[in-house]
Design a protein around this motif. Structure first.
Motif, mmCIF file in Angstrom:
data_model
loop_
_atom_site.group_PDB
_atom_site.id
_atom_site.type_symbol
_atom_site.label_atom_id
_atom_site.label_comp_id
_atom_site.label_asym_id
_atom_site.label_seq_id
_atom_site.Cartn_x
_atom_site.Cartn_y
_atom_site.Cartn_z
ATOM 1 N N CYS A 86 -30.281 -56.263 24.530
ATOM 2 C CA CYS A 86 -28.914 -56.616 24.901
ATOM 3 C C CYS A 86 -27.925 -55.817 24.073
ATOM 4 O O CYS A 86 -28.072 -55.704 22.854
ATOM 5 C CB CYS A 86 -28.690 -58.115 24.695
ATOM 6 S SG CYS A 86 -27.072 -58.672 25.252
ATOM 7 N N THR A 105 -23.705 -55.191 23.331
ATOM 8 C CA THR A 105 -22.319 -55.628 23.480
ATOM 9 C C THR A 105 -21.419 -54.526 22.954
ATOM 10 O O THR A 105 -21.895 -53.475 22.511
ATOM 11 C CB THR A 105 -22.033 -56.927 22.697
ATOM 12 O OG1 THR A 105 -22.165 -56.659 21.302
ATOM 13 C CG2 THR A 105 -22.969 -58.047 23.108
ATOM 14 N N SER A 128 -24.723 -64.683 21.751
ATOM 15 C CA SER A 128 -23.464 -64.047 21.371
ATOM 16 C C SER A 128 -22.309 -64.992 21.649
ATOM 17 O O SER A 128 -22.308 -65.700 22.658
ATOM 18 C CB SER A 128 -23.266 -62.741 22.148
ATOM 19 O OG SER A 128 -22.153 -62.045 21.637
ATOM 20 N N LEU A 165 -18.902 -58.018 29.089
ATOM 21 C CA LEU A 165 -19.112 -58.513 27.730
ATOM 22 C C LEU A 165 -20.443 -58.077 27.141
ATOM 23 O O LEU A 165 -20.536 -57.803 25.956
ATOM 24 C CB LEU A 165 -19.027 -60.039 27.712
ATOM 25 C CG LEU A 165 -17.681 -60.612 28.126
ATOM 26 C CD1 LEU A 165 -17.760 -62.120 28.240
ATOM 27 C CD2 LEU A 165 -16.599 -60.203 27.145
ATOM 28 N N ALA A 166 -21.480 -58.038 27.958
ATOM 29 C CA ALA A 166 -22.807 -57.689 27.460
ATOM 30 C C ALA A 166 -23.635 -57.092 28.593
ATOM 31 O O ALA A 166 -23.386 -57.365 29.763
ATOM 32 C CB ALA A 166 -23.507 -58.921 26.907
ATOM 33 N N PHE A 188 -16.702 -51.690 27.912
ATOM 34 C CA PHE A 188 -16.413 -53.080 27.609
ATOM 35 C C PHE A 188 -14.911 -53.371 27.634
ATOM 36 O O PHE A 188 -14.482 -54.448 27.257
ATOM 37 C CB PHE A 188 -17.004 -53.464 26.250
ATOM 38 C CG PHE A 188 -18.504 -53.353 26.230
ATOM 39 C CD1 PHE A 188 -19.282 -54.331 26.820
ATOM 40 C CD2 PHE A 188 -19.135 -52.269 25.665
ATOM 41 C CE1 PHE A 188 -20.674 -54.226 26.829
ATOM 42 C CE2 PHE A 188 -20.515 -52.164 25.669
ATOM 43 C CZ PHE A 188 -21.276 -53.149 26.244
#
Length: 125
Positions: free
Chosen positions: A23, A25, A50, A61-62, A122
């Motif tokens: 993952c 971010t 998170s 966001l991710a 992002f």
């Protein structure tokens, strides 16, 4: 659950359980907790967590991505954080004060980094 974004923004925690995935971010790769080890040549189950604070716009966001040949999606849970933090801090005013000052600092940082130039993929939509 849909929330109308207020001027204060929305704070929430996301937990994803996956196998053979990582993952990313805005801050980089997330650390994970190993839920269960895989057998020989099988990926382990991982939990990524998170917390997103004072989000005021719609943005990515991710990103969960495959990090091996063996992978599987488990579950993704999202919990609103404001109610949890308020109940934990209801009897201690100093915690509420430090919580509010932390969010002011984060909010100022978010205002500075709104565009694609600053946040890349992002950034706000």
């Amino acid at each position: 659950k849909q929330h109308k974004l207020s001027s204060d923004g929305v704070s929430f925690k996301v937990e994803a359980t996956v196998r053979g995935m990582s993952c990313r971010t805005e801050d980089g790769l997330l650390q994970h907790e190993v839920i269960s080890k895989g057998q020989k040549f099988e990926a382990s189950w991982r939990k990524f967590t998170s917390v997103f604070t004072e989000e005021k716009s719609s943005r990515l966001l991710a990103v969960l991505f495959r990090s091996g040949q063996d992978y599987e999606f488990g579950s993704i849970h999202c919990k609103e954080e404001t109610a949890v933090i308020r109940s934990e801090c209801s009897s201690k005013q100093e915690k509420i004060t430090s919580y509010n000052s932390l969010h002011e600092d984060i909010s100022k940082k978010n205002q500075k980094m709104n565009g694609y130039k600053d946040r890349g993929i992002f950034g706000a939509i």
